[in-house]
Design an enzyme around this catalytic site. Structure first.
Site, PDB file in Angstrom:
ATOM      1  CB  VAL A 162      -5.371  13.935 -10.073  1.00 29.73           C
ATOM      2  CG1 VAL A 162      -5.367  15.465  -9.842  1.00 29.73           C
ATOM      3  CG2 VAL A 162      -3.828  12.646 -10.297  1.00 29.73           C
ATOM      4  CD  GLU A 163      -3.713   7.833  -8.891  1.00 27.26           C
ATOM      5  OE1 GLU A 163      -4.123   6.981  -9.790  1.00 27.26           O
ATOM      6  OE2 GLU A 163      -2.906   8.236  -9.160  1.00 27.26           O
ATOM      7  CG  HIS A 164      -8.936   5.654  -5.418  1.00 32.49           C
ATOM      8  ND1 HIS A 164      -9.300   4.701  -5.158  1.00 32.49           N
ATOM      9  CD2 HIS A 164      -8.161   4.971  -6.713  1.00 32.49           C
ATOM     10  CE1 HIS A 164      -9.341   3.440  -5.443  1.00 32.49           C
ATOM     11  NE2 HIS A 164      -8.174   3.659  -6.993  1.00 32.49           N
TER      12      HIS A 164
END
Lengths: 346, 346
Positions: B142-144
């Protein structure tokens, strides 16, 4: 309690009844219930910890090692010398004498009781757990004074008893007598030194486990901010904190030397005077207090903490009540646990 | 100041002179000097940190990586997306959008400014330093949203620019483009993001660096106990602490979800609601506040902290002054540092 309130409320609604004595009781009970709820949010009883039971063979080996003076260079001390299980895991000395004649430590020996509940070990928190901690004093020249790991391993290998005990505890290993297994077994033994006291009963919901005075003390302990650092299952042991937030500690403790704490190993300016927050279980029995054992009296210790960490002058009543509350933190371990295994065998 | 006091003292001794206006000035100066001394014992200016200058080639590489959207699965975000250097190292969002459409983080993105001064990283303190931290978000879906280390390494190996930059920074290694070197270089870049503000000048001895109101705020910040956790060079970042010591935090922050903090990774009852104490440098620019960005207003944040951590209702004047003091913690970095290297090169 909630049911009781509901009934009283209904009584008021339906009959407009008013009974002062009943109201008073309810208020008092409310306050007591609130205190318990507050305490339950800040502390945990040992029973809530869900800790893994250590392997009994490792515990048995660890206990032998803990009591064995073979674990010191000249055979003058064992772990139990400074962390005496008959006196709540301490020796009540300011600093503890080492194995070599005339040597002495430079920080107060903390109790081994409940140490396994802490997040870090040593006054500067440099060891992560009791297993890692156990290796430190053994090789320290002013403590156990063992030259190196090999010296101790070779020494224990010559003892039939240890050939047996290590084989039992670490039988799956080809060469069970290692320094790592020594510290691991001592750690396993320390993990059973977590006796429960009256405060645990209280946290489990038994409001009668604490006297009125002790409850007042608990309330003062919470309200005066001690719980900022002394919280959790061990009432401390979770973090490092600057000792002397508001004043230089040595002015109040009258310490002979200024110990820089964490700075000594980190060399960071911002770590000066940072020490591990000690756990408070059994505190009434572990004098003298502070990292340098500079203060003998518990009430005075409480007074100094108020001044140093919160910049408040606690009233004599507060000090008296807080000290009373500490009585509820006392917990002993069964006689058979604290008896030296060598006494049994001899 | 001490000399001045001595002269006044001598004057009094020798001539019995008494000049009210002079005495008043001295008293005021005394109070201000005491405040400075107190502040110097609790905080450190960045100049006192004696930090090792990171290798410029690693910093340059790290800066490219920091601004490069190649470091995300679909190329939608870079480190700078959530930790925008033009807005004090944050995106001012409650939670940050991830690389994959519709994804969003579950804790507020803290500023990268001054993060290198902290003792731990992430809201639960699970990474020891900025280098270790850098690897976390890159591989987080859910980030990079990079699948694994290999995917990123292979991707960067295809870029001539990175062949050059890694060779310069890690030329002594046979295969310089590795995941470890990626995070190491990003960390090196973050280590230069430690701009100094007016509060540093003050701590260095310049009493005029803070306004009267800011000094009042500093005094309230100290006296109301904020410094128990927000001390040191970063005014925080040194320890984990229970958020909501006196009250359930979500009652006051009106958080939508109850984040259990450290408990989520430790599974220890006593770790519930423990979060890293955030550093306060640049705080006036890093809204929204708390681990879940649940509060936008800084004054309200201060009010809530008084209630949750000290169980006090700070007066409006105290809140106002403390908020004013925070202005002195603002520090920007030079334009050339915060400009994307890709803008320069394009």
């Amino acid at each position: 309690m909630k049911k009781q309130l509901l009934i009283l409320g209904l009584c008021g609604l339906l009959f407009g009844c008013k009974n002062n004595s009943e109201e008073k009781t309810t208020q008092k009970d409310d306050g007591e219930y609130e205190l318990l709820e507050k305490a339950q949010s800040l502390f945990q009883p040992i029973s809530a910890m869900d800790m893994k039971e250590p392997d009994p063979d490792k515990v048995d080996l660890g206990k032998h090692l803990f009591f064995d003076t073979r674990l010191s260079g000249e055979g003058n001390i064992s772990c139990n010398s400074c962390h005496n299980l008959n006196t709540y895991g301490v020796d009540n000395e300011r600093f503890s004498p080492g194995d070599a004649p005339g040597t002495i430590g430079n920080r107060n020996s903390p109790t081994v009781f409940h140490a396994a509940l802490h997040h870090m070990q040593f006054w500067d928190g440099r060891a992560e757990d009791v297993e890692e901690q156990a290796g430190g004093p053994i090789l320290n020249p002013v403590e156990h004074n063992i030259k190196d790991e090999e010296e101790l391993v070779n020494r224990l290998k010559e003892v039939d008893l240890y050939q047996d005990l290590f084989a039992k505890a670490y039988g799956d290993e080809e060469d069970p007598i290692t320094f790592e297994n020594i510290t691991n077994a001592i750690g396993a033994f320390e993990r059973i030194l977590i006796p429960e006291g009256r405060f645990d009963k209280y946290l489990e919901g038994d409001q009668d486990a604490l006297s009125e005075k002790e409850k007042k003390g608990l309330n003062s302990f919470i309200e005066s901010g001690c719980i900022t650092c002394h919280s959790g299952v061990a009432l401390g042991g979770q973090m490092l904190q600057k000792f002397g937030l508001y004043h230089d500690y040595w002015i109040h403790t009258e310490s002979e030397d200024i110990d820089l704490g964490l700075y000594d190993i980190s060399d960071k300016e911002s770590d000066k005077y940072f020490f591990k927050v000690p756990g408070l279980r059994n505190i009434v029995h572990t004098a003298p207090y502070f990292h340098d054992g500079s203060v003998d009296d518990l009430a005075e210790t409480v007074r100094i903490m108020g001044k140093l960490q919160r910049d408040v002058d606690l009233s004599e009543e507060e000090v008296d009540n807080i000290t009373a509350f500490f009585e509820s933190l006392t917990a002993d371990i069964p006689d058979d646990v604290k008896k030296s295994p060598f006494e049994e065998e001899e």
